[in-house]
Write a protein that holds these residues in place. Structure first.
Motif, PDB file in Angstrom:
ATOM      1  N   LEU A  88      27.432  24.986 108.049  1.00 11.92           N
ATOM      2  CA  LEU A  88      28.166  26.090 108.652  1.00 11.92           C
ATOM      3  C   LEU A  88      27.790  26.149 110.125  1.00 11.92           C
ATOM      4  CD1 LEU A  88      27.852  29.047 106.105  1.00 11.92           C
ATOM      5  CD2 LEU A  88      29.832  27.636 106.554  1.00 11.92           C
TER       6      LEU A  88
ATOM      7  N   LYS B 163      23.537  31.530 105.072  1.00  8.56           N
ATOM      8  CA  LYS B 163      24.378  31.063 103.966  1.00  8.56           C
ATOM      9  C   LYS B 163      24.045  31.815 102.672  1.00  8.56           C
ATOM     10  CE  LYS B 163      26.160  26.963 101.707  1.00  8.56           C
ATOM     11  NZ  LYS B 163      26.103  25.519 101.578  1.00  8.56           N
TER      12      LYS B 163
ATOM     13  N   ARG C 268      29.972  34.345 106.057  1.00 14.18           N
ATOM     14  CA  ARG C 268      30.962  33.272 106.066  1.00 14.18           C
ATOM     15  C   ARG C 268      31.949  33.464 107.209  1.00 14.18           C
ATOM     16  NH1 ARG C 268      35.909  34.984 104.391  1.00 14.18           N
ATOM     17  NH2 ARG C 268      36.017  36.815 103.069  1.00 14.18           N
TER      18      ARG C 268
ATOM     19  N   GLN D 203      34.545  37.931  99.193  1.00 11.17           N
ATOM     20  CA  GLN D 203      35.572  36.896  99.063  1.00 11.17           C
ATOM     21  C   GLN D 203      36.941  37.555  98.978  1.00 11.17           C
ATOM     22  OE1 GLN D 203      34.839  33.619  99.370  1.00 11.17           O
ATOM     23  NE2 GLN D 203      32.766  34.358  99.719  1.00 11.17           N
TER      24      GLN D 203
END
Length: 181
Positions: free
Chosen positions: A8, A61, A66, A107
């Motif tokens: 990332l 992470k 994210r 999410q």
């Protein structure tokens, strides 16, 4: 400044999602000494409450931090909103905990599923107080991310989401549902 963390890459000025807190902006990357250890930290400014959070890059992470979702994920999430709600059985406190847990993952797809399952359309006022709170929490989360990804205002994102929710089939909406009632 740019930093890499397990594939990332985060950059100053980049919008990110921090689960449980929503949308944030990386305002800097700094080094601090904590208990004799030098730590590289991501400095996030979170929209909700205008809070600043520092996250060790090594834990970014695992904390669930994210990048914003891809446009294809937004499209999929909006499609989920227009699906029929999945009826959940069982006690409300367990269902509520499940909804909160899904929102907490950060999410977009999981949040869209919560919205779909709690959607009562124009009868949203008939929902219990806690049901409305969870619905509003999920709606706010999704509005912020959809607006950031599509580079539109929160109001435009809300309209987009509400249009998808309005197209979802609901019990009693069809002739078959009315005959059964």
């Amino acid at each position: 400044m740019t930093t890499k963390n397990n594939a990332l890459t985060f950059q100053t000025g980049e919008a990110v999602v921090y689960p449980g807190h929503g949308l944030g902006l990386i305002t800097g990357i700094e080094e601090q000494e904590v208990a004799g250890f030098k730590l590289e930290l991501l400095v996030l400014s979170l929209e909700a409450g205008k809070v600043t959070v520092r996250i060790p890059i090594a834990k970014a992470k695992s904390s669930g931090l994210r990048k914003l979702s891809e446009p294809a994920v937004v499209k999929q999430a909006l499609e989920i909103l227009s699906e029929k709600a999945r009826a959940k059985r069982g006690m409300w406190n367990r269902r509520a905990a499940d909804f909160q847990e899904r929102i907490g993952t950060g999410q977009l797809i999981a949040v869209a599923e919560v919205l779909r399952d709690l959607n009562r359309g124009p009868q949203q006022e008939e929902a219990s107080h806690s049901e409305r709170q969870i619905f509003e929490s999920a709606l706010d989360f999704m509005i912020k991310e959809v607006a950031a990804i599509n580079q539109i205002t929160d109001t435009e994102a809300r309209k987009l989401i509400e249009q998808s929710l309005a197209s979802a089939p609901r019990p009693g909406k069809s002739a078959k549902g009315n005959a059964a009632a």
